[in-house]
Design a protein around this motif. Structure first.
Motif, mmCIF file in Angstrom:
data_model
loop_
_atom_site.group_PDB
_atom_site.id
_atom_site.type_symbol
_atom_site.label_atom_id
_atom_site.label_comp_id
_atom_site.label_asym_id
_atom_site.label_seq_id
_atom_site.Cartn_x
_atom_site.Cartn_y
_atom_site.Cartn_z
ATOM 1 N N ASP A 40 0.796 -1.234 0.000
ATOM 2 C CA ASP A 40 0.000 0.000 0.000
ATOM 3 C C ASP A 40 0.827 1.283 0.000
ATOM 4 O O ASP A 40 0.521 2.218 -0.734
ATOM 5 C CB ASP A 40 -0.941 0.008 1.216
ATOM 6 C CG ASP A 40 -1.852 -1.204 1.244
ATOM 7 O OD1 ASP A 40 -2.541 -1.446 0.240
ATOM 8 O OD2 ASP A 40 -1.851 -1.921 2.262
ATOM 9 N N ILE A 41 1.846 1.349 0.837
ATOM 10 C CA ILE A 41 2.605 2.586 1.025
ATOM 11 C C ILE A 41 3.724 2.734 -0.006
ATOM 12 O O ILE A 41 3.888 3.805 -0.608
ATOM 13 C CB ILE A 41 3.181 2.662 2.460
ATOM 14 C CG1 ILE A 41 2.040 2.648 3.487
ATOM 15 C CG2 ILE A 41 4.065 3.887 2.635
ATOM 16 C CD1 ILE A 41 1.041 3.780 3.350
ATOM 17 N N ILE A 44 2.863 4.314 -3.393
ATOM 18 C CA ILE A 44 2.604 5.753 -3.302
ATOM 19 C C ILE A 44 3.926 6.510 -3.213
ATOM 20 O O ILE A 44 4.121 7.532 -3.881
ATOM 21 C CB ILE A 44 1.699 6.088 -2.091
ATOM 22 C CG1 ILE A 44 0.335 5.402 -2.228
ATOM 23 C CG2 ILE A 44 1.519 7.608 -1.959
ATOM 24 C CD1 ILE A 44 -0.528 5.476 -0.979
ATOM 25 N N THR A 47 5.761 6.518 -6.599
ATOM 26 C CA THR A 47 5.132 7.394 -7.588
ATOM 27 C C THR A 47 5.302 8.870 -7.255
ATOM 28 O O THR A 47 5.478 9.686 -8.152
ATOM 29 C CB THR A 47 3.628 7.066 -7.697
ATOM 30 O OG1 THR A 47 3.483 5.694 -8.065
ATOM 31 C CG2 THR A 47 2.944 7.937 -8.718
ATOM 32 N N ASN A 48 5.272 9.223 -5.975
ATOM 33 C CA ASN A 48 5.186 10.629 -5.593
ATOM 34 C C ASN A 48 6.386 11.201 -4.849
ATOM 35 O O ASN A 48 6.489 12.427 -4.729
ATOM 36 C CB ASN A 48 3.942 10.839 -4.719
ATOM 37 C CG ASN A 48 2.679 10.490 -5.437
ATOM 38 O OD1 ASN A 48 2.200 11.252 -6.256
ATOM 39 N ND2 ASN A 48 2.130 9.317 -5.161
ATOM 40 N N LEU A 97 -1.174 14.782 -2.655
ATOM 41 C CA LEU A 97 -1.661 13.415 -2.709
ATOM 42 C C LEU A 97 -3.176 13.456 -2.618
ATOM 43 O O LEU A 97 -3.758 14.402 -2.073
ATOM 44 C CB LEU A 97 -1.111 12.603 -1.537
ATOM 45 C CG LEU A 97 0.396 12.391 -1.461
ATOM 46 C CD1 LEU A 97 0.742 11.588 -0.213
ATOM 47 C CD2 LEU A 97 0.921 11.707 -2.697
ATOM 48 N N SER A 98 -3.829 12.434 -3.111
ATOM 49 C CA SER A 98 -5.279 12.354 -2.967
ATOM 50 C C SER A 98 -5.612 12.087 -1.500
ATOM 51 O O SER A 98 -4.755 11.605 -0.739
ATOM 52 C CB SER A 98 -5.846 11.234 -3.840
ATOM 53 O OG SER A 98 -5.468 9.967 -3.314
ATOM 54 N N SER A 100 -7.422 9.809 -0.405
ATOM 55 C CA SER A 100 -7.306 8.363 -0.231
ATOM 56 C C SER A 100 -5.861 7.967 0.067
ATOM 57 O O SER A 100 -5.598 7.154 0.961
ATOM 58 C CB SER A 100 -7.810 7.648 -1.483
ATOM 59 O OG SER A 100 -7.622 6.268 -1.367
ATOM 60 N N GLN A 101 -4.897 8.531 -0.659
ATOM 61 C CA GLN A 101 -3.484 8.230 -0.418
ATOM 62 C C GLN A 101 -3.055 8.701 0.968
ATOM 63 O O GLN A 101 -2.340 7.993 1.677
ATOM 64 C CB GLN A 101 -2.609 8.875 -1.492
ATOM 65 C CG GLN A 101 -2.776 8.244 -2.852
ATOM 66 C CD GLN A 101 -2.078 9.038 -3.935
ATOM 67 O OE1 GLN A 101 -2.155 10.264 -3.981
ATOM 68 N NE2 GLN A 101 -1.406 8.333 -4.830
ATOM 69 N N ASN A 103 -4.985 9.001 3.519
ATOM 70 C CA ASN A 103 -5.624 8.086 4.469
ATOM 71 C C ASN A 103 -4.828 6.789 4.636
ATOM 72 O O ASN A 103 -4.773 6.226 5.726
ATOM 73 C CB ASN A 103 -7.051 7.770 4.041
ATOM 74 C CG ASN A 103 -7.975 8.960 4.175
ATOM 75 O OD1 ASN A 103 -7.642 9.949 4.823
ATOM 76 N ND2 ASN A 103 -9.128 8.885 3.549
ATOM 77 N N PHE A 104 -4.199 6.314 3.550
ATOM 78 C CA PHE A 104 -3.378 5.110 3.653
ATOM 79 C C PHE A 104 -2.207 5.336 4.604
ATOM 80 O O PHE A 104 -1.892 4.469 5.424
ATOM 81 C CB PHE A 104 -2.869 4.659 2.274
ATOM 82 C CG PHE A 104 -3.808 3.717 1.582
ATOM 83 C CD1 PHE A 104 -3.826 2.368 1.916
ATOM 84 C CD2 PHE A 104 -4.672 4.179 0.612
ATOM 85 C CE1 PHE A 104 -4.691 1.493 1.281
ATOM 86 C CE2 PHE A 104 -5.542 3.312 -0.031
ATOM 87 C CZ PHE A 104 -5.558 1.968 0.306
ATOM 88 N N PHE A 105 -1.553 6.489 4.525
ATOM 89 C CA PHE A 105 -0.435 6.777 5.433
ATOM 90 C C PHE A 105 -0.920 6.852 6.877
ATOM 91 O O PHE A 105 -0.269 6.317 7.779
ATOM 92 C CB PHE A 105 0.260 8.088 5.046
ATOM 93 C CG PHE A 105 1.224 7.944 3.909
ATOM 94 C CD1 PHE A 105 2.540 7.563 4.137
ATOM 95 C CD2 PHE A 105 0.824 8.183 2.610
ATOM 96 C CE1 PHE A 105 3.435 7.426 3.095
ATOM 97 C CE2 PHE A 105 1.707 8.058 1.543
ATOM 98 C CZ PHE A 105 3.024 7.677 1.789
#
Length: 116
Positions: A40-41, A44, A47-48, A97-98, A100-101, A103-105
């Motif tokens: 998941d992390i 991201i 990519t970013n 970041l979105s 959603s992204q 929220n993953f962190f």
């Protein structure tokens, strides 16, 4: 005839307009599963963040190239990715970041920063 076509096309355009706010249309669905670094992390980050936070990058002093480095900086990462656009230290710079992204962190940190 032209008036009718104009009225119909205007009606179609008006019905197509979106009136909801960003918060209403953004993907802010709660994450129910356990968030893990590898699945998941890491994607991201790759990519970013890696473009700057890797050897030779402009932020190479703060590398985010592996699990241990990201885990050690999770508090700082969560702080910076949640800052308002334009705020000093906002990451990633010039973009966002979105939700959603983000929220993953947050969830990864809450879940205990599991690797895989």
């Amino acid at each position: 005839m032209k008036k009718i076509l104009y009225l119909l096309s205007s009606a179609v355009v008006l019905m197509a307009c979106e009136s909801r706010t960003y918060e209403e249309i953004s993907d802010n669905t709660p994450i129910t599963g356990i968030v893990k670094y590898e699945t998941d992390i890491k994607p991201i980050i790759e990519t970013n963040c890696i473009g700057c936070h890797s050897p030779g990058g402009p932020a190479s002093a703060y590398p985010l190239t592996n699990y241990n480095l990201v885990k050690a900086e999770i508090d700082n990462i969560v702080d910076r990715i949640q800052r308002p656009v334009g705020a000093v230290g906002r990451m990633p710079p010039g973009t966002s970041l979105s939700q959603s992204q983000i929220n993953f962190f947050i969830k990864w940190k809450a879940d205990g920063s599991i690797e895989n």
